[in-house]
Structures are given as C-alpha cells and as structure tokens.
Write a protein that holds these residues in place. Structure first.
Motif, PDB file in Angstrom:
ATOM      1  N   SER A  27      15.964  42.414 -35.020  1.00 36.89           N
ATOM      2  CA  SER A  27      14.609  41.976 -35.373  1.00 36.89           C
ATOM      3  C   SER A  27      13.652  42.149 -34.207  1.00 36.89           C
ATOM      4  O   SER A  27      12.481  42.482 -34.389  1.00 36.89           O
ATOM      5  N   HIS A  28      14.159  41.932 -32.996  1.00 38.79           N
ATOM      6  CA  HIS A  28      13.348  42.094 -31.789  1.00 38.79           C
ATOM      7  C   HIS A  28      12.882  43.536 -31.660  1.00 38.79           C
ATOM      8  O   HIS A  28      11.709  43.801 -31.347  1.00 38.79           O
ATOM      9  N   VAL A  29      13.788  44.471 -31.905  1.00 36.26           N
ATOM     10  CA  VAL A  29      13.442  45.895 -31.838  1.00 36.26           C
ATOM     11  C   VAL A  29      12.385  46.239 -32.882  1.00 36.26           C
ATOM     12  O   VAL A  29      11.429  46.971 -32.608  1.00 36.26           O
ATOM     13  N   ARG A  30      12.533  45.683 -34.081  1.00 35.69           N
ATOM     14  CA  ARG A  30      11.552  45.937 -35.142  1.00 35.69           C
ATOM     15  C   ARG A  30      10.175  45.416 -34.751  1.00 35.69           C
ATOM     16  O   ARG A  30       9.158  46.076 -34.993  1.00 35.69           O
ATOM     17  N   ALA A  31      10.134  44.229 -34.150  1.00 36.28           N
ATOM     18  CA  ALA A  31       8.856  43.654 -33.732  1.00 36.28           C
ATOM     19  C   ALA A  31       8.189  44.517 -32.665  1.00 36.28           C
ATOM     20  O   ALA A  31       6.968  44.732 -32.687  1.00 36.28           O
ATOM     21  N   GLU A  32       8.984  45.027 -31.731  1.00 35.83           N
ATOM     22  CA  GLU A  32       8.432  45.850 -30.654  1.00 35.83           C
ATOM     23  C   GLU A  32       7.940  47.203 -31.154  1.00 35.83           C
ATOM     24  O   GLU A  32       7.115  47.840 -30.500  1.00 35.83           O
ATOM     25  N   ASN A  33       8.447  47.641 -32.310  1.00 33.80           N
ATOM     26  CA  ASN A  33       8.084  48.959 -32.831  1.00 33.80           C
ATOM     27  C   ASN A  33       7.096  48.907 -33.981  1.00 33.80           C
ATOM     28  O   ASN A  33       6.903  49.902 -34.679  1.00 33.80           O
ATOM     29  N   THR A  34       6.456  47.760 -34.192  1.00 38.74           N
ATOM     30  CA  THR A  34       5.358  47.724 -35.152  1.00 38.74           C
ATOM     31  C   THR A  34       4.190  48.520 -34.576  1.00 38.74           C
ATOM     32  O   THR A  34       4.073  48.694 -33.361  1.00 38.74           O
ATOM     33  N   ASN A 212       6.812  37.193 -37.463  1.00 43.59           N
ATOM     34  CA  ASN A 212       5.952  37.871 -36.491  1.00 43.59           C
ATOM     35  C   ASN A 212       5.711  39.324 -36.878  1.00 43.59           C
ATOM     36  O   ASN A 212       4.592  39.835 -36.749  1.00 43.59           O
ATOM     37  N   VAL A 213       6.761  40.006 -37.346  1.00 44.88           N
ATOM     38  CA  VAL A 213       6.620  41.394 -37.787  1.00 44.88           C
ATOM     39  C   VAL A 213       5.618  41.481 -38.938  1.00 44.88           C
ATOM     40  O   VAL A 213       4.759  42.367 -38.977  1.00 44.88           O
ATOM     41  N   GLN A 214       5.716  40.548 -39.888  1.00 42.05           N
ATOM     42  CA  GLN A 214       4.787  40.534 -41.021  1.00 42.05           C
ATOM     43  C   GLN A 214       3.348  40.337 -40.556  1.00 42.05           C
ATOM     44  O   GLN A 214       2.422  40.981 -41.065  1.00 42.05           O
ATOM     45  N   VAL A 215       3.164  39.449 -39.585  1.00 43.77           N
ATOM     46  CA  VAL A 215       1.823  39.211 -39.051  1.00 43.77           C
ATOM     47  C   VAL A 215       1.288  40.469 -38.371  1.00 43.77           C
ATOM     48  O   VAL A 215       0.156  40.891 -38.616  1.00 43.77           O
ATOM     49  N   PHE A 216       2.088  41.091 -37.523  1.00 44.24           N
ATOM     50  CA  PHE A 216       1.667  42.304 -36.822  1.00 44.24           C
ATOM     51  C   PHE A 216       1.293  43.405 -37.805  1.00 44.24           C
ATOM     52  O   PHE A 216       0.269  44.080 -37.645  1.00 44.24           O
ATOM     53  N   ASN A 217       2.125  43.588 -38.832  1.00 45.27           N
ATOM     54  CA  ASN A 217       1.869  44.657 -39.804  1.00 45.27           C
ATOM     55  C   ASN A 217       0.597  44.384 -40.599  1.00 45.27           C
ATOM     56  O   ASN A 217      -0.186  45.299 -40.865  1.00 45.27           O
TER      57      ASN A 217
END
Length: 285
Positions: A27-34, A212-217
């Motif tokens: 999940s950390h990798v996904r967040a960093e790659n948004t 967090n990923v959802q927010v970034f996207n």
C-alpha cells in the motif's frame, strides 16, 4: 520540546511498528506512485494542487487530532500521544489563511474521499480507539519523514518565501526527527494489545494507506478536471478570435476589391493599412 528517551530495547520483527511496516509495504508503494505524489517527486507542483491538498489535510487532521485528544487517556493512545510535538492542525490553518485569507474556512473545498477518511477516523475514535495508533503512525511519521523534502520542493515549485504557506512541513517541537521517530516507535511497540486487537490495528493501517491513496487520486482528478475546463475555454476563445479575424479580414478585402477600380492607387494603399491594423487588433483581444 520532546524528551528523547534512551532505550536498550532492540526493535524486532514481532514489534508493532515492524508488523505495520510489513503489512503496509504494498500500500505504501501505491501511495508513493499516485499521480499527485509523482508530481511532487518531479517537482511539478501547482498552487492549485497544493491548496487542495492543504484543504484535505486540514479535515483529516481535524478528525484525527480531535479523536486523539478525546482518547488521550486510553491505554493504547496515551503512549503515542504527542500533541505539542506532532500537532498539525494549527499549522495547516496558518497556511490556509495565507492562501485564502482570514475567512478561509468559508472558502475551502474538500473532496468526498477526504470526508470518507475523516468519517472513518471519527468512527475509530468512538468504537476502536486502539486503531488510532495505526492512523497516527501512518500520518505523523510519514509527514515527519518526508516533510522536509516535500517542503523544499513545494517552496521551490511555487516560489514561496520566508516559509509563508509552508507551516505544515515544519515541526518546531521536534529537534531531531530521526531520534523522535525512534522514540515514537519504541512507545508504539510498548502498547499492549490482544491478538485480535493487534490484527485489527494492522488491518486499519492498510486501510489508512488506502484512504490516503483515494484522497490523492481524487485531488489529482479534481485538478485535471479544472485544467481540462480551462483548456476548453481557452480553445473556444482562440477559435472565436480566429473566426472574428477571418470574417473581418475577408469583408474588408472584399470591400477593397469591389472598390479598387474607382479608387486612386494611394487611397487603395491607405485602406490596405487599415485592414492590417484591424486584423492585428482582432488577434490582440
């Protein structure tokens, strides 16, 4: 200022901080790659992106810090409760006031993904205060680890001076981020949890990253939609100017051609100058 505690206890793979780190690796990798975070890494940050990010962060930290305050005496929360050292809400408020003015609370917009995140924090604070450990770890240590780098990128990209609009990235109560992170992990690892509670915290940490990923996207989508709308408006405006220019130029030329046989050469040349000026003015506006 924080007091850095010296401890001889080595962090092991069974410690909560390491378990969370392992559980959230993907999940950390996904967040960093948004797209939003990749834009930051490239140093390609717009003022609009940063302002929308601050609006979302305010709502997230408002919920997180109010729930931490409310549960400050809880056995799982008390060891990792550092409001003076880590509190972000006041800092974000200063940044928003810098960009939006004193009535910034009436002007900010918050995406739906941010509201879902805040709602989950309220739910956790009410029903499972021990899960706040996962959210606090995810947010605070992430901001403390990358805050200095992201702050410099934001300052350079947006040309901000004297730290104005950059309070979020500053932790004046933390003299040594690395030592403080050691202290924080040690405190977190001291939290006593049942196996069921520990599994719940690990699952909540994964959810925290996903939120967090959802927010970034959604923030990136909002910026993209605004950019597309602005592009369409500019294109329509440009097309309108071109059409106006073509119509004005054709009409003037037709008038000139129909009258050329009746005009002295000097007058025809003078009218030609007026046509050129008219075309130039159409492009200017």
């Amino acid at each position: 200022m924080e007091t850095i505690e010296k401890t001889q206890t080595a962090i092991t793979d069974s410690d909560l901080s390491e378990l969370i780190k392992a559980a959230t690796k993907e999940s950390h990798v996904r967040a960093e790659n948004t797209e939003l975070m990749l834009s930051y890494q490239r140093g390609d940050v717009s003022l609009q992106q940063y302002q929308l990010l601050l609006c979302s962060l305010y709502k997230i930290y408002e919920a997180l810090e109010e729930e931490l305050d409310r549960n400050a005496s809880h056995d799982a929360v008390a060891p990792i409760y550092f409001p003076q050292e880590l509190g972000r809400l006041e800092s974000i408020g200063k940044d928003l006031e810098h960009f939006y003015g004193q009535d910034w609370k009436e002007k900010i917009t918050v995406p739906a993904a941010t509201l879902r995140y805040a709602s989950r924090l309220r739910e956790v604070g009410r029903d499972h205060p021990e899960y706040l450990v996962a959210h606090a770890y995810t947010r605070y240590l992430g901001d403390l680890s990358g805050g200095q780098v992201l702050g410099r990128i934001t300052q350079k990209s947006l040309g901000l001076r004297n730290g104005e609009g950059l309070s979020f990235f500053s932790f004046p109560g933390v003299s040594s981020p690395n030592l403080f992170k050691q202290l924080y992990r040690s405190r977190m690892n001291s939290v006593e949890l049942t196996e069921e509670q520990r599994n719940g915290v690990l699952n909540e940490a994964v959810l925290a990253f996903e939120l967090n990923v959802q927010v970034f996207n959604e923030l990136q989508d909002s910026v993209s939609r605004v950019s597309e709308t602005e592009t369409e408006v500019r294109q329509r405006h440009t097309q309108h100017k071109q059409n106006t220019t073509t119509t004005a130029g054709d009409a003037a030329c037709e008038s000139l051609q129909s009258s050329s046989s009746l005009m002295p050469r000097f007058l025809r040349a003078l009218l030609g100058v007026f046509v050129v000026l008219a075309v130039g003015m159409a492009y200017a506006f």
